[in-house]
Design a protein around this motif. Structure first.
Motif, PDB file in Angstrom:
ATOM      1  N   GLY A 103      -8.681  -1.176  -5.193  1.00 38.98           N
ATOM      2  CA  GLY A 103      -8.400  -2.100  -6.278  1.00 38.98           C
ATOM      3  C   GLY A 103      -9.604  -2.958  -6.615  1.00 38.98           C
ATOM      4  N   VAL A 126       0.847  -1.184   0.000  1.00 44.99           N
ATOM      5  CA  VAL A 126       0.000   0.000   0.000  1.00 44.99           C
ATOM      6  C   VAL A 126       0.890   1.244   0.000  1.00 44.99           C
ATOM      7  CG1 VAL A 126      -1.758   1.273   1.278  1.00 44.99           C
ATOM      8  CG2 VAL A 126      -1.847  -1.212   1.177  1.00 44.99           C
ATOM      9  N   HIS A 127       0.562   2.171  -0.854  1.00 39.42           N
ATOM     10  CA  HIS A 127       1.341   3.396  -1.023  1.00 39.42           C
ATOM     11  C   HIS A 127       1.009   4.362   0.118  1.00 39.42           C
ATOM     12  CE1 HIS A 127       3.379   6.293  -3.886  1.00 39.42           C
ATOM     13  NE2 HIS A 127       2.756   7.153  -3.089  1.00 39.42           N
ATOM     14  N   LEU A 183      -5.817   1.292  -1.940  1.00 40.46           N
ATOM     15  CA  LEU A 183      -4.529   1.356  -2.636  1.00 40.46           C
ATOM     16  C   LEU A 183      -3.571   2.348  -1.993  1.00 40.46           C
ATOM     17  CD1 LEU A 183      -5.915   1.324  -6.286  1.00 40.46           C
ATOM     18  CD2 LEU A 183      -4.844  -0.576  -5.055  1.00 40.46           C
ATOM     19  N   TYR A 184      -4.085   3.213  -1.136  1.00 40.95           N
ATOM     20  CA  TYR A 184      -3.254   4.212  -0.467  1.00 40.95           C
ATOM     21  C   TYR A 184      -3.559   4.209   1.032  1.00 40.95           C
ATOM     22  CZ  TYR A 184      -2.702   6.121  -5.203  1.00 40.95           C
ATOM     23  OH  TYR A 184      -2.451   6.289  -6.547  1.00 40.95           O
ATOM     24  N   HIS A 196      -2.611   3.967 -11.153  1.00 37.48           N
ATOM     25  CA  HIS A 196      -3.461   2.778 -11.236  1.00 37.48           C
ATOM     26  C   HIS A 196      -4.408   2.751 -12.422  1.00 37.48           C
ATOM     27  CE1 HIS A 196      -2.065   1.436  -7.326  1.00 37.48           C
ATOM     28  NE2 HIS A 196      -2.270   2.653  -6.860  1.00 37.48           N
TER      29      HIS A 196
END
Length: 320
Positions: free
Chosen positions: A31, A3-4, A37-38, A180
């Motif tokens: 996703g 995970v960013h 995703l963050y 993404h």
């Protein structure tokens, strides 16, 4: 995929709306499996509450050590330039915080948060933007920065800057799209009820006299063009459908959209091509046809000029 980590640095006088943009946009990106995703966190210079531009303070639970974990650091705007940036230089406290950021971390500013990036020296020699009302002062203060006051945001790879409030949303959506793909970014935009894409080269809404009301508008023909994006269409054809001369149509279009009809149409064709490359198995020649470019060579030329990759490389990036 890890995970960013996005870390938002809140400074005294921060504007609450702009402080919340990264959390709202990046926090809404998920996703295909529904996983985030963050990971968005907020810190201050001392780990304590931050005075906001409004009539309330903001409780922040993390100190500057959080910056060491950041893959992306976001600097939202403050109401006025405070003691953190004086005479074009970072205060010792802010300089110490910036020293904690990894050299490979992405740096993002919203509105006059750009002053912090410029004072840190990371914008020297790069193109950047800020709010139009501060552009002249920004350029005088940081002559090594190539200031463009007429765009919504600027992407220089590792360093990205945006103009006013709404363009901060545009920039964060652009980053999600870059990381993404269009499908994820479009889902975030729908949840936020904002347009999924405004080209960074679009003009800022700079204060100017309000034009006289007119029945002439390019909105209808823009809607029509999007539905016929795979078909050839000339400037003359678009003007004719709007019952305007080419000159009047071009002027009106620029007033309403902030760019020329041809540039807008090319950008929308690229949007469609990118969506097809990401979400379909169509051969590249059919992607070119269905997005209105006609030939693979034309699609390749425009895609490479815009984001520096070929259609095949773009598909490989977003489809693994």
């Amino acid at each position: 995929m890890s995970v960013h980590r996005v870390v938002v640095l809140a400074l005294d006088g921060v504007i609450p709306l702009e402080l919340g943009i990264p959390s709202r946009v990046f926090g809404g990106a998920v996703g295909a499996d529904g996983a985030g995703l963050y990971d968005v966190r907020t810190c201050s210079l001392d780990g304590g509450p931050v005075r906001s531009e409004a009539d309330f303070a903001i409780v922040v639970e993390h100190g500057p050590d959080l910056l060491e974990t950041a893959d992306t650091v976001v600097i939202p705007a403050t109401h006025e330039l405070g003691p953190e940036v004086e005479d074009g230089r970072l205060s010792p406290e802010l300089a110490a915080a910036f020293a904690r950021i990894r050299p490979d971390a992405r740096l993002v500013s919203i509105c006059i948060g750009s002053y912090v990036l410029a004072a840190a020296g990371v914008l020297d020699g790069l193109r950047a933007t800020t709010h139009w009302s501060h552009a002249d002062h920004f350029q005088r203060t940081y002559p090594a920065v190539r200031v463009d006051p007429n765009v919504l945001f600027v992407d220089e790879g590792r360093v990205l800057t945006s103009a006013g409030v709404a363009s901060g949303i545009d920039l964060c959506l652009h980053i999600v799209r870059r990381d993404h793909g269009a499908e994820v970014a479009n889902r975030v935009a729908r949840r936020c009820v904002v347009p999924p894409w405004r080209d960074g080269g679009q003009a800022q809404y700079i204060e100017r006299p309000v034009p006289e009301p007119s029945s002439e508008s390019t909105a209808a023909v823009r809607h029509w063009a999007l539905e016929q994006i795979d078909q050839p269409m000339s400037l003359e054809h678009l003007a004719q459908r709007s019952n305007m001369s080419v000159r009047t149509f071009t002027r009106r279009f620029r007033e309403e959209v902030g760019t020329t009809p041809n540039r807008w149409l090319t950008a929308r064709r690229l949007d469609r091509a990118r969506e097809l490359l990401e979400a379909s198995d169509l051969p590249v020649d059919l992607v070119a046809q269905r997005s209105g470019f006609g030939t693979t060579a034309s699609l390749r030329q425009h895609l490479n000029a815009t984001i520096g990759v070929s259609p095949v490389a773009y598909r490989r990036t977003f489809r693994g």
